[in-house]
Design a protein around this motif. Structure first.
Motif, PDB file in Angstrom:
ATOM      1  N   ILE A 227      -7.890  -4.574   3.226  1.00 20.68           N
ATOM      2  CA  ILE A 227      -7.313  -3.384   3.828  1.00 20.68           C
ATOM      3  C   ILE A 227      -6.832  -2.432   2.745  1.00 20.68           C
ATOM      4  O   ILE A 227      -6.180  -2.853   1.773  1.00 20.68           O
ATOM      5  CB  ILE A 227      -6.142  -3.763   4.756  1.00 20.68           C
ATOM      6  N   ALA A 228      -7.162  -1.156   2.903  1.00 19.57           N
ATOM      7  CA  ALA A 228      -6.772  -0.161   1.902  1.00 19.57           C
ATOM      8  C   ALA A 228      -6.611   1.195   2.564  1.00 19.57           C
ATOM      9  O   ALA A 228      -7.163   1.457   3.638  1.00 19.57           O
ATOM     10  CB  ALA A 228      -7.818  -0.089   0.791  1.00 19.57           C
ATOM     11  N   LEU A 229      -5.839   2.053   1.940  1.00 15.86           N
ATOM     12  CA  LEU A 229      -5.717   3.437   2.368  1.00 15.86           C
ATOM     13  C   LEU A 229      -6.807   4.264   1.689  1.00 15.86           C
ATOM     14  O   LEU A 229      -7.188   3.995   0.539  1.00 15.86           O
ATOM     15  CB  LEU A 229      -4.346   4.006   1.993  1.00 15.86           C
ATOM     16  N   SER A 230      -7.284   5.273   2.384  1.00 18.26           N
ATOM     17  CA  SER A 230      -8.272   6.167   1.794  1.00 18.26           C
ATOM     18  C   SER A 230      -7.585   7.081   0.783  1.00 18.26           C
ATOM     19  O   SER A 230      -6.356   7.237   0.801  1.00 18.26           O
ATOM     20  CB  SER A 230      -8.924   7.018   2.885  1.00 18.26           C
ATOM     21  N   PRO A 231      -8.346   7.709  -0.113  1.00 17.58           N
ATOM     22  CA  PRO A 231      -7.731   8.659  -1.056  1.00 17.58           C
ATOM     23  C   PRO A 231      -6.952   9.758  -0.341  1.00 17.58           C
ATOM     24  O   PRO A 231      -5.890  10.175  -0.813  1.00 17.58           O
ATOM     25  CB  PRO A 231      -8.939   9.221  -1.811  1.00 17.58           C
ATOM     26  N   GLU A 232      -7.459  10.216   0.800  1.00 14.98           N
ATOM     27  CA  GLU A 232      -6.766  11.254   1.558  1.00 14.98           C
ATOM     28  C   GLU A 232      -5.441  10.743   2.118  1.00 14.98           C
ATOM     29  O   GLU A 232      -4.443  11.460   2.116  1.00 14.98           O
ATOM     30  CB  GLU A 232      -7.654  11.760   2.698  1.00 14.98           C
ATOM     31  N   GLU A 233      -5.421   9.504   2.575  1.00 16.98           N
ATOM     32  CA  GLU A 233      -4.198   8.926   3.124  1.00 16.98           C
ATOM     33  C   GLU A 233      -3.141   8.718   2.039  1.00 16.98           C
ATOM     34  O   GLU A 233      -1.944   8.844   2.303  1.00 16.98           O
ATOM     35  CB  GLU A 233      -4.506   7.593   3.812  1.00 16.98           C
ATOM     36  N   ARG A 234      -3.583   8.403   0.834  1.00 16.51           N
ATOM     37  CA  ARG A 234      -2.633   8.156  -0.243  1.00 16.51           C
ATOM     38  C   ARG A 234      -1.938   9.427  -0.720  1.00 16.51           C
ATOM     39  O   ARG A 234      -0.866   9.367  -1.316  1.00 16.51           O
ATOM     40  CB  ARG A 234      -3.338   7.478  -1.425  1.00 16.51           C
ATOM     41  N   VAL A 235      -2.539  10.573  -0.456  1.00 19.21           N
ATOM     42  CA  VAL A 235      -1.980  11.844  -0.916  1.00 19.21           C
ATOM     43  C   VAL A 235      -0.697  12.198  -0.182  1.00 19.21           C
ATOM     44  O   VAL A 235       0.237  12.750  -0.759  1.00 19.21           O
ATOM     45  CB  VAL A 235      -3.016  12.979  -0.763  1.00 19.21           C
ATOM     46  N   SER A 236      -0.631  11.867   1.117  1.00 21.39           N
ATOM     47  CA  SER A 236       0.511  12.286   1.925  1.00 21.39           C
ATOM     48  C   SER A 236       0.993  11.152   2.820  1.00 21.39           C
ATOM     49  O   SER A 236       0.184  10.340   3.297  1.00 21.39           O
ATOM     50  CB  SER A 236       0.135  13.494   2.790  1.00 21.39           C
ATOM     51  N   LEU A 237       2.310  11.127   3.059  1.00 23.51           N
ATOM     52  CA  LEU A 237       2.878  10.137   3.967  1.00 23.51           C
ATOM     53  C   LEU A 237       2.893  10.645   5.403  1.00 23.51           C
ATOM     54  O   LEU A 237       2.891   9.853   6.345  1.00 23.51           O
ATOM     55  CB  LEU A 237       4.316   9.796   3.535  1.00 23.51           C
ATOM     56  N   GLY A 238       2.955  11.964   5.569  1.00 21.54           N
ATOM     57  CA  GLY A 238       3.099  12.547   6.900  1.00 21.54           C
ATOM     58  C   GLY A 238       1.789  12.738   7.626  1.00 21.54           C
ATOM     59  O   GLY A 238       0.712  12.762   7.028  1.00 21.54           O
ATOM     60  N   ALA A 239       1.891  12.872   8.962  1.00 22.42           N
ATOM     61  CA  ALA A 239       0.727  13.100   9.836  1.00 22.42           C
ATOM     62  C   ALA A 239      -0.350  12.035   9.599  1.00 22.42           C
ATOM     63  O   ALA A 239      -1.547  12.334   9.560  1.00 22.42           O
ATOM     64  CB  ALA A 239       0.165  14.505   9.626  1.00 22.42           C
ATOM     65  N   TRP A 240       0.095  10.801   9.449  1.00 24.80           N
ATOM     66  CA  TRP A 240      -0.824   9.690   9.214  1.00 24.80           C
ATOM     67  C   TRP A 240      -1.485   9.268  10.516  1.00 24.80           C
ATOM     68  O   TRP A 240      -0.810   9.074  11.535  1.00 24.80           O
ATOM     69  CB  TRP A 240      -0.066   8.518   8.601  1.00 24.80           C
ATOM     70  N   ALA A 241      -2.794   9.118  10.489  1.00 25.87           N
ATOM     71  CA  ALA A 241      -3.549   8.689  11.675  1.00 25.87           C
ATOM     72  C   ALA A 241      -3.458   7.163  11.792  1.00 25.87           C
ATOM     73  O   ALA A 241      -4.432   6.446  11.526  1.00 25.87           O
ATOM     74  CB  ALA A 241      -4.990   9.147  11.586  1.00 25.87           C
ATOM     75  N   MET A 242      -2.314   6.686  12.209  1.00 22.52           N
ATOM     76  CA  MET A 242      -2.072   5.249  12.258  1.00 22.52           C
ATOM     77  C   MET A 242      -3.038   4.535  13.203  1.00 22.52           C
ATOM     78  O   MET A 242      -3.552   3.456  12.875  1.00 22.52           O
ATOM     79  CB  MET A 242      -0.633   4.964  12.685  1.00 22.52           C
ATOM     80  N   GLU A 243      -3.282   5.128  14.364  1.00 21.92           N
ATOM     81  CA  GLU A 243      -4.175   4.469  15.325  1.00 21.92           C
ATOM     82  C   GLU A 243      -5.576   4.293  14.749  1.00 21.92           C
ATOM     83  O   GLU A 243      -6.220   3.260  14.962  1.00 21.92           O
ATOM     84  CB  GLU A 243      -4.243   5.255  16.632  1.00 21.92           C
ATOM     85  N   SER A 244      -6.046   5.278  13.990  1.00 18.07           N
ATOM     86  CA  SER A 244      -7.374   5.178  13.374  1.00 18.07           C
ATOM     87  C   SER A 244      -7.397   4.087  12.312  1.00 18.07           C
ATOM     88  O   SER A 244      -8.384   3.353  12.173  1.00 18.07           O
ATOM     89  CB  SER A 244      -7.766   6.523  12.744  1.00 18.07           C
ATOM     90  N   PHE A 245      -6.300   3.970  11.570  1.00 17.27           N
ATOM     91  CA  PHE A 245      -6.180   2.919  10.557  1.00 17.27           C
ATOM     92  C   PHE A 245      -6.243   1.541  11.216  1.00 17.27           C
ATOM     93  O   PHE A 245      -6.961   0.639  10.752  1.00 17.27           O
ATOM     94  CB  PHE A 245      -4.858   3.114   9.809  1.00 17.27           C
ATOM     95  N   VAL A 246      -5.492   1.381  12.300  1.00 21.80           N
ATOM     96  CA  VAL A 246      -5.467   0.101  13.023  1.00 21.80           C
ATOM     97  C   VAL A 246      -6.857  -0.237  13.560  1.00 21.80           C
ATOM     98  O   VAL A 246      -7.317  -1.389  13.477  1.00 21.80           O
ATOM     99  CB  VAL A 246      -4.438   0.160  14.169  1.00 21.80           C
TER     100      VAL A 246
ATOM    101  N   LEU B 120       0.830  -1.206   0.000  1.00 19.80           N
ATOM    102  CA  LEU B 120       0.000   0.000   0.000  1.00 19.80           C
ATOM    103  C   LEU B 120       0.863   1.254   0.000  1.00 19.80           C
ATOM    104  O   LEU B 120       0.454   2.289  -0.533  1.00 19.80           O
ATOM    105  CB  LEU B 120      -0.936   0.004   1.216  1.00 19.80           C
ATOM    106  N   THR B 121       2.037   1.173   0.616  1.00 23.21           N
ATOM    107  CA  THR B 121       3.009   2.267   0.576  1.00 23.21           C
ATOM    108  C   THR B 121       4.377   1.673   0.301  1.00 23.21           C
ATOM    109  O   THR B 121       4.850   0.835   1.064  1.00 23.21           O
ATOM    110  CB  THR B 121       3.052   3.044   1.910  1.00 23.21           C
ATOM    111  N   ASP B 122       4.988   2.085  -0.802  1.00 20.25           N
ATOM    112  CA  ASP B 122       6.329   1.605  -1.119  1.00 20.25           C
ATOM    113  C   ASP B 122       7.313   2.024  -0.034  1.00 20.25           C
ATOM    114  O   ASP B 122       7.145   3.066   0.621  1.00 20.25           O
ATOM    115  CB  ASP B 122       6.796   2.166  -2.462  1.00 20.25           C
ATOM    116  N   TYR B 123       8.353   1.226   0.127  1.00 18.17           N
ATOM    117  CA  TYR B 123       9.373   1.516   1.134  1.00 18.17           C
ATOM    118  C   TYR B 123      10.029   2.866   0.870  1.00 18.17           C
ATOM    119  O   TYR B 123      10.455   3.168  -0.245  1.00 18.17           O
ATOM    120  CB  TYR B 123      10.429   0.412   1.127  1.00 18.17           C
ATOM    121  N   VAL B 124      10.089   3.691   1.921  1.00 16.01           N
ATOM    122  CA  VAL B 124      10.754   4.986   1.888  1.00 16.01           C
ATOM    123  C   VAL B 124      11.920   4.936   2.866  1.00 16.01           C
ATOM    124  O   VAL B 124      11.726   4.628   4.049  1.00 16.01           O
ATOM    125  CB  VAL B 124       9.789   6.134   2.276  1.00 16.01           C
TER     126      VAL B 124
END
Length: 208
Positions: free
Chosen positions: A168-187, A138-142
């Motif tokens: 499991i998928a990222l939302s369009p909003e999550e795919r736009v940016s890597l930073g300030a990701w709401a990881m807990e909400s994703f989990v 879902l996110t390539d290695y950075v």
């Protein structure tokens, strides 16, 4: 284990010198490169024997990346994704792998927590047992690239057991940016629960 790795690294270098071969780091003096273990505060995060393996360094879990032999530079500028090994993985299950930096842009001011560095789902347990991460990326290695003068950053690897039949998928909003990701909400959204294993390493800008 880390001390053994340092000893083996030193032995390899001495063997190379004895045979009259060019050492792998000709611009640096021949010396042993030791790994420093994390303090008790940070080492508590390392649970479940999860291994994160980079070339030449081996398993860097629960350590500081040493500056010697340009290791900090190479992990930030040269090396690709690490091998990730979890010997306790169940072959019949699938897993989700998350790598984040909670200290973006710095540990003192983590306003962009969590910076997403890698996200892979549907990883077969059989592959994790051998360290071969194959799944749905879902996110390539950075690469870890802490900004200059921002101090040490934690790079946290979490492994979750993936619920059966859960897409499991990222939302369009999550795919736009890597930073300030709401990881807990994703989990929480995908019912991942607590990690079955976790580890982290610390590094900083390679010229600092």
């Amino acid at each position: 284990m880390k001390l053994l790795g340092a000893v083996l690294l030193a032995a390899g270098l001495l063997s190379t010198a004895a045979q009259g071969e060019q050492p792998p780091w000709p611009d640096e003096p021949l010396r042993t490169c030791f790994f420093q273990m994390l303090s008790s505060v940070d080492s508590d995060f390392c649970r479940g024997d999860l291994e994160i393996i980079y070339p030449e360094l081996g398993d860097v879990g629960c350590t500081y990346i040493p500056k010697c032999h340009r290791y900090r530079q190479r992990i930030s500028r040269e090396w690709g994704s690490p091998r990730v090994r979890y010997p306790q993985a169940e072959k019949s299950k699938k897993y989700v792998l998350v790598l984040v930096d909670p200290d973006a842009p710095s540990r003192a001011n983590p306003r962009n927590r969590f910076w997403r560095h890698w996200l892979v789902t549907d990883i077969p347990g059989a592959d994790l047992r051998t360290g071969d991460v194959k799944g749905h990326v879902l996110t390539d290695y950075v690469r870890p690239m802490p900004p200059p003068r921002s101090g040490y950053h934690r790079y946290q690897l979490r492994l979750y057991e993936q619920p059966a039949h859960e897409a499991i998928a990222l939302s369009p909003e999550e795919r736009v940016s890597l930073g300030a990701w709401a990881m807990e909400s994703f989990v929480e959204q995908f019912r991942l629960g607590s990690p079955v294993a976790s580890t982290q390493f610390l590094t900083k800008y390679y010229e600092d």
